[in-house]
Design a protein around this motif. Sequence first.
Motif, PDB file in Angstrom:
ATOM      1  N   GLU A  93       0.816  -1.208   0.000  1.00  0.00           N
ATOM      2  CA  GLU A  93       0.000   0.000   0.000  1.00  0.00           C
ATOM      3  C   GLU A  93       0.853   1.264   0.000  1.00  0.00           C
ATOM      4  N   ASN A  94       2.150   1.132   0.256  1.00  0.00           N
ATOM      5  CA  ASN A  94       3.044   2.291   0.275  1.00  0.00           C
ATOM      6  C   ASN A  94       3.742   2.543  -1.061  1.00  0.00           C
ATOM      7  N   THR A  95       3.610   1.641  -2.007  1.00  0.00           N
ATOM      8  CA  THR A  95       4.343   1.747  -3.264  1.00  0.00           C
ATOM      9  C   THR A  95       4.057   3.052  -4.003  1.00  0.00           C
ATOM     10  N   LEU A  96       2.807   3.455  -4.078  1.00  0.00           N
ATOM     11  CA  LEU A  96       2.474   4.697  -4.787  1.00  0.00           C
ATOM     12  C   LEU A  96       3.074   5.914  -4.090  1.00  0.00           C
ATOM     13  N   SER A  97       3.047   5.922  -2.759  1.00  0.00           N
ATOM     14  CA  SER A  97       3.654   7.037  -2.019  1.00  0.00           C
ATOM     15  C   SER A  97       5.149   7.116  -2.300  1.00  0.00           C
ATOM     16  N   TYR A  98       5.816   5.960  -2.306  1.00  0.00           N
ATOM     17  CA  TYR A  98       7.249   5.937  -2.591  1.00  0.00           C
ATOM     18  C   TYR A  98       7.529   6.427  -4.011  1.00  0.00           C
TER      19      TYR A  98
END
Length: 143
Positions: A52-57
């Motif tokens: 779920e953090n991939t887009l933020s990264y």
Amino acid sequence: MANPAERMKMRQPHIVPLSRQALALLVTLQPLTERDALLFPAMTDHAKPISENTLSYAIGRMGYQVVATPHGFRTLASTTLNEEGFDLNVIEYQLAHAERNKVRAAYHRAEYLDERRKMMQLWADFLGIQQGVNVRPVNFKRA
């Protein structure tokens, strides 16, 4: 496209109508991803989806960490679609927001699929997404 309950915040399955442009992009990506079960697998385990953090990264690596967030894009969509006159129920369902009224939640089972299909097409058109976009594979080192 359907998101299984275990991937959703509220642990309920969620159907996501796709625009013509999104479907065309998936067809274009298929030859690049057909060996994997997932379109966007985790780099460390291809049987698992991206976190779920991939887009933020990704947003951060592109230099937009102080300008944009994935949740901000949801806010933009909600605001724009409300201004375009879509029914609040349709927008909230598309965003997978749970009904806060417990009685209504117990009885209200509408999924608004026809309206959500129209809404997602309008959203893709609003964003200016073009069909037939040239997709290039990214050569990541696979674990």
